[in-house]
Design an enzyme around this catalytic site. Structure first.
Site, short mmCIF file in Angstrom:
data_model
loop_
_atom_site.label_atom_id
_atom_site.label_comp_id
_atom_site.label_asym_id
_atom_site.label_seq_id
_atom_site.Cartn_x
_atom_site.Cartn_y
_atom_site.Cartn_z
CB CYS A 212 44.42 23.90 55.97
SG CYS A 212 43.50 25.22 55.38
CG ASN B 266 40.82 25.17 51.71
OD1 ASN B 266 40.40 24.40 52.88
ND2 ASN B 266 41.71 25.75 51.57
CG HIS C 12 44.16 20.76 53.01
ND1 HIS C 12 42.90 20.72 53.46
CD2 HIS C 12 44.47 21.73 52.82
CE1 HIS C 12 42.42 22.09 53.48
NE2 HIS C 12 43.53 22.81 53.10
O1 UT7 Z 1 44.52 25.46 52.45
C1 UT7 Z 1 45.33 26.47 52.92
C2 UT7 Z 1 46.35 26.49 51.78
N1 UT7 Z 1 45.81 27.28 50.79
C3 UT7 Z 1 46.30 26.96 49.47
O2 UT7 Z 1 46.80 25.87 49.44
C4 UT7 Z 1 45.91 28.11 48.41
C5 UT7 Z 1 47.24 28.10 47.61
N2 UT7 Z 1 47.08 28.85 46.62
C6 UT7 Z 1 46.06 28.70 45.44
O3 UT7 Z 1 45.63 27.69 45.49
C7 UT7 Z 1 46.40 29.48 44.16
O4 UT7 Z 1 47.42 30.47 44.35
C8 UT7 Z 1 45.01 30.46 43.75
C9 UT7 Z 1 43.84 29.47 43.48
C10 UT7 Z 1 44.47 31.09 45.18
C11 UT7 Z 1 45.10 31.46 42.81
O5 UT7 Z 1 45.58 30.96 41.69
P1 UT7 Z 1 46.91 31.50 41.13
O6 UT7 Z 1 47.09 30.57 39.60
O7 UT7 Z 1 48.17 31.25 41.98
O8 UT7 Z 1 46.61 32.86 40.78
P2 UT7 Z 1 47.37 34.16 41.16
O9 UT7 Z 1 46.98 34.52 42.25
O10 UT7 Z 1 48.72 34.12 40.40
O11 UT7 Z 1 46.33 35.23 39.96
C12 UT7 Z 1 46.32 35.09 38.68
C13 UT7 Z 1 45.54 36.25 38.21
C14 UT7 Z 1 45.48 37.58 38.97
O12 UT7 Z 1 45.41 38.53 37.97
P3 UT7 Z 1 46.61 39.44 37.23
O13 UT7 Z 1 47.46 39.97 38.61
O14 UT7 Z 1 47.65 38.22 36.57
O15 UT7 Z 1 46.07 40.29 36.35
C15 UT7 Z 1 44.58 37.54 39.94
O16 UT7 Z 1 44.14 38.86 40.21
O17 UT7 Z 1 44.20 35.77 38.50
C16 UT7 Z 1 43.32 36.86 39.32
N3 UT7 Z 1 42.29 36.15 40.29
C17 UT7 Z 1 41.02 36.18 39.70
N4 UT7 Z 1 40.37 36.07 38.36
C18 UT7 Z 1 39.29 35.70 38.62
C19 UT7 Z 1 42.40 35.91 41.35
N5 UT7 Z 1 41.21 35.54 41.82
C20 UT7 Z 1 40.44 35.58 40.76
C21 UT7 Z 1 39.14 35.23 40.60
N6 UT7 Z 1 38.53 35.23 39.53
N7 UT7 Z 1 38.37 34.72 41.61
#
Ligand code: UT7
Length: 326
Positions: free
Chosen positions: A116, A283, A253
């Protein structure tokens, strides 16, 4: 002040696949919802490449549009750097394939792999070649087809990424060596492989012999993102002895709206100066910054002589920032 060479942006271009996939379209693919994706990421839709659309074909279109804006012919270009983590082939480099499609038969071309952060790394690299006199006009492209490497059964990643390409044409022009010069004024690049297992692809030519799929511990990446981004921007401000008030446009980004908002807030950059495309593109890795730049140039936001701040962070981790006067 001593005379110095500066790498000045002369044109921008971009290309997006025709097919748009909305958040609702994912509801039948994995267990997710439009509401979750919007709230957690700010993404509403992304472009997904058709089989005949590739990193090289998207890069070619973006490059032609940038050349047209610059008023240059392909033959005017003597350096092509293509930032991508999704090349058409392991080799030859996709940049050389783009160079060939454009009919450029001189100079040199290579791919740059910083995921990225690829566009920021590529811009910085091109700037050094131009300043050193090894090239005079460079095409710097970020192009990706992440839809080909995401695991379409993993809801934690497949909803986040999109395909596309963006390009800028740089020309070496004389400057005074001061912040008033047009062109790239500073680049600050960083990498730290200790974070390699937080965002990676589980395959490769020398290991599995396969392309592999993207794996990410989203929460872990998120935790580091804002701190790394703001550190490298503050280093850029220090290098130029400027502050957030001097910046006309912040083009980050586009990974996650929450990361962008938190970084801008921490730096003291007001929301109206931030260019955001994550809602429409998702992204797109190395393509996200040049796609956002091209939108803001074509809609009249970014104007000549304005100070523009770019920033990226991604797999590796790699991260970096560039400040340039348009
Ligand atoms: O470009 C390179 C750099 N990359 C990034 O900058 C990405 C950085 N990370 C992020 O943007 C975020 O961490 C995400 C968008 C990937 C995830 O958001 P989050 O607020 O960190 O969510 P999480 O991973 O803590 O997940 C929260 C919950 C989980 O469920 P439980 O374990 O709390 O029951 C996930 O399983 O959301 C669930 N979850 C989803 N639910 C519905 C994860 N993906 C999804 C989804 N739809 N697509």
């Amino acid at each position: 002040m001593s005379q110095t060479l500066r790498s000045v942006v002369r044109g921008t271009g971009s290309a997006l696949p025709a097919r748009v996939m909305s958040n609702q379209d994912f509801e039948g693919v994995v267990e997710t919802s439009d509401e979750w994706i919007r709230q957690r990421t700010g993404i509403a839709r992304r472009h997904i490449a058709a089989p005949e659309e590739t990193t090289v074909s998207l890069a070619e279109v973006a490059a032609r549009r940038a050349l047209e804006m610059a008023g240059f012919e392909p033959a005017d270009i003597d350096l092509v750097i293509l930032a991508t983590a999704t090349p058409n082939n392991t080799f030859p480099a996709s940049s050389v394939q783009v160079q060939d499609r454009l009919g450029i038969r001189r100079g040199f071309a290579f791919d740059l792999q910083a995921v990225c952060s690829g566009f920021v790394y590529a811009l910085s690299t091109a700037d050094l070649y131009l300043k050193a006199g090894m090239a005079t006009r460079a095409l710097v492209i970020g192009a990706e087809t992440f839809s080909r490497i995401v695991d379409w059964t993993d809801r934690g990643t497949c909803v986040l990424f999109g395909d596309g390409a963006g390009a800028v044409v740089l020309e070496a022009m004389p400057g005074e060596g001061s912040n008033a010069d047009r062109g790239v004024l500073t680049s600050q690049l960083r990498a730290d492989g200790i974070h390699g297992d937080k965002l990676y692809v589980d395959g490769g030519p020398s290991t599995t012999g396969t392309v592999g799929k993207l794996r990410m511990e989203g929460r872990e990446v998120f935790k580091h993102a804002v701190g790394m981004i703001t550190d490298v921007i503050e280093a850029s401000f220090t290098a130029l002895d400027i502050g957030p008030d001097d910046i006309d446009w912040f083009v980050p980004h586009q990974a996650n709206r929450r990361i962008i908002d938190a970084s801008a807030k921490k730096l003291g950059i007001p929301p109206e100066k931030v260019v955001i495309t994550v809602e429409d593109h998702g992204n797109t890795s190395a393509a996200s910054i040049p796609l956002a730049i091209d939108r803001a140039v074509r809609d009249g936001r970014i104007q000549q002589e304005q100070l523009v701040l770019l920033e990226a962070m991604g797999g590796g981790f790699t991260w970096g920032a560039v400040v340039l006067r348009w």
